[in-house]
Scaffold this motif. Structure first.
Motif, PDB file in Angstrom:
ATOM      1  N   GLY A 137       0.803  -1.212   0.000  1.00  0.00           N
ATOM      2  CA  GLY A 137       0.000   0.000   0.000  1.00  0.00           C
ATOM      3  C   GLY A 137       0.837   1.264   0.000  1.00  0.00           C
ATOM      4  N   SER A 138       0.148   2.383   0.107  1.00  0.00           N
ATOM      5  CA  SER A 138       0.799   3.697   0.041  1.00  0.00           C
ATOM      6  C   SER A 138       0.329   4.594   1.183  1.00  0.00           C
ATOM      7  N   LEU A 139       1.208   5.485   1.580  1.00  0.00           N
ATOM      8  CA  LEU A 139       0.878   6.545   2.524  1.00  0.00           C
ATOM      9  C   LEU A 139       1.632   7.797   2.099  1.00  0.00           C
ATOM     10  N   ARG A 140       1.087   8.942   2.481  1.00  0.00           N
ATOM     11  CA  ARG A 140       1.769  10.209   2.216  1.00  0.00           C
ATOM     12  C   ARG A 140       1.919  10.960   3.531  1.00  0.00           C
ATOM     13  N   LEU A 141       3.149  11.219   3.914  1.00  0.00           N
ATOM     14  CA  LEU A 141       3.438  11.997   5.112  1.00  0.00           C
ATOM     15  C   LEU A 141       3.628  13.462   4.728  1.00  0.00           C
TER      16      LEU A 141
END
Length: 112
Positions: free
Chosen positions: A14-18
Protein backbone atom coordinates in the motif's frame (compact mmCIF):
# COMPACT_ATOMS: atom_id res chain seq x y z
CA UNK A 1 8.27 24.21 14.93
CA UNK A 2 7.46 21.26 12.70
CA UNK A 3 4.14 19.42 12.64
CA UNK A 4 4.08 16.01 10.98
CA UNK A 5 0.98 14.12 9.89
CA UNK A 6 -0.15 11.32 7.63
CA UNK A 7 0.99 8.20 9.40
CA UNK A 8 -1.27 5.22 9.75
CA UNK A 9 -1.81 1.52 9.28
CA UNK A 10 -1.52 -0.02 5.83
CA UNK A 11 -1.07 -3.45 4.32
CA UNK A 12 2.12 -4.37 2.52
CA UNK A 13 2.10 -2.98 -1.00
CA UNK A 14 0.00 0.00 0.00
CA UNK A 15 0.80 3.70 0.04
CA UNK A 16 0.88 6.54 2.52
CA UNK A 17 1.77 10.21 2.22
CA UNK A 18 3.44 12.00 5.11
CA UNK A 19 3.36 15.77 5.40
CA UNK A 20 5.26 18.18 7.59
CA UNK A 21 4.33 21.82 8.06
CA UNK A 22 6.86 24.34 9.35
CA UNK A 23 6.04 27.47 11.28
CA UNK A 24 8.78 29.36 9.47
CA UNK A 25 10.12 29.69 5.94
CA UNK A 26 11.92 26.53 4.81
CA UNK A 27 13.36 28.03 1.62
CA UNK A 28 17.00 27.96 2.70
CA UNK A 29 16.90 24.73 4.71
CA UNK A 30 17.57 21.09 4.03
CA UNK A 31 14.37 19.21 4.83
CA UNK A 32 14.41 15.54 5.67
CA UNK A 33 12.49 12.54 6.89
CA UNK A 34 14.01 10.14 9.40
CA UNK A 35 12.57 7.01 10.96
CA UNK A 36 13.15 4.93 14.03
CA UNK A 37 11.95 1.38 14.32
CA UNK A 38 11.63 -0.33 17.71
CA UNK A 39 15.04 -1.31 19.03
CA UNK A 40 16.87 0.45 16.21
CA UNK A 41 18.66 3.73 15.76
CA UNK A 42 17.08 6.63 13.97
CA UNK A 43 18.03 6.64 10.29
CA UNK A 44 17.78 9.13 7.47
CA UNK A 45 15.14 8.08 4.96
CA UNK A 46 15.20 10.98 2.51
CA UNK A 47 16.29 14.58 2.33
CA UNK A 48 15.83 17.44 -0.09
CA UNK A 49 18.08 20.44 -0.48
CA UNK A 50 17.00 24.05 -1.12
CA UNK A 51 17.79 23.48 -4.83
CA UNK A 52 15.63 20.31 -4.86
CA UNK A 53 18.56 17.88 -4.91
CA UNK A 54 17.28 14.67 -3.33
CA UNK A 55 18.92 11.82 -1.48
CA UNK A 56 17.42 8.52 -0.31
CA UNK A 57 18.49 5.57 1.78
CA UNK A 58 18.99 2.58 -0.52
CA UNK A 59 16.11 0.60 0.97
CA UNK A 60 13.49 3.14 -0.20
CA UNK A 61 14.90 4.16 -3.57
CA UNK A 62 12.27 3.76 -6.27
CA UNK A 63 9.46 3.54 -3.70
CA UNK A 64 9.56 6.83 -1.77
CA UNK A 65 9.57 10.37 -3.10
CA UNK A 66 10.36 13.47 -1.07
CA UNK A 67 9.10 16.86 -2.20
CA UNK A 68 8.91 20.38 -0.85
CA UNK A 69 6.57 23.33 -1.28
CA UNK A 70 8.41 26.44 -0.19
CA UNK A 71 5.34 28.63 -0.67
CA UNK A 72 3.45 26.54 1.89
CA UNK A 73 6.48 25.72 4.07
CA UNK A 74 5.78 22.02 3.78
CA UNK A 75 7.72 18.88 2.96
CA UNK A 76 6.09 15.61 2.00
CA UNK A 77 7.09 11.98 1.68
CA UNK A 78 5.11 9.84 -0.74
CA UNK A 79 5.61 6.21 0.23
CA UNK A 80 4.57 3.53 -2.25
CA UNK A 81 4.91 -0.27 -2.22
CA UNK A 82 5.28 -0.19 1.54
CA UNK A 83 6.93 -3.16 3.22
CA UNK A 84 6.67 -4.42 6.81
CA UNK A 85 10.27 -3.28 7.42
CA UNK A 86 9.12 0.30 6.75
CA UNK A 87 7.23 0.19 10.05
CA UNK A 88 8.63 2.95 12.25
CA UNK A 89 8.07 6.31 13.82
CA UNK A 90 8.78 8.89 11.13
CA UNK A 91 10.19 12.31 11.98
CA UNK A 92 10.57 15.37 9.80
CA UNK A 93 13.69 17.46 10.13
CA UNK A 94 14.87 20.93 9.18
CA UNK A 95 18.57 21.73 9.08
CA UNK A 96 21.05 24.37 8.03
CA UNK A 97 24.43 24.65 9.67
CA UNK A 98 23.91 24.46 13.43
CA UNK A 99 20.18 25.09 13.13
CA UNK A 100 18.26 21.84 13.52
CA UNK A 101 14.61 21.23 14.32
CA UNK A 102 12.56 18.08 14.69
CA UNK A 103 8.87 17.43 14.41
CA UNK A 104 7.00 14.99 16.60
CA UNK A 105 6.95 11.51 15.15
CA UNK A 106 4.14 10.06 13.10
CA UNK A 107 3.69 6.31 13.26
CA UNK A 108 3.65 4.17 10.13
CA UNK A 109 2.66 0.54 10.55
CA UNK A 110 2.81 -1.86 7.63
CA UNK A 111 1.28 -5.29 8.03
CA UNK A 112 2.39 -8.33 6.07
Amino acid sequence: QLQASGGGFVQAGGSLRLSCAASRSITSFFMGWYRQAPGKQRELVARIAPNNWRDYVDSVKGRFTISRDNAKNTVSLQMNRLEPQDTALYYCNLARGNIVAWGQGTLVTVSS
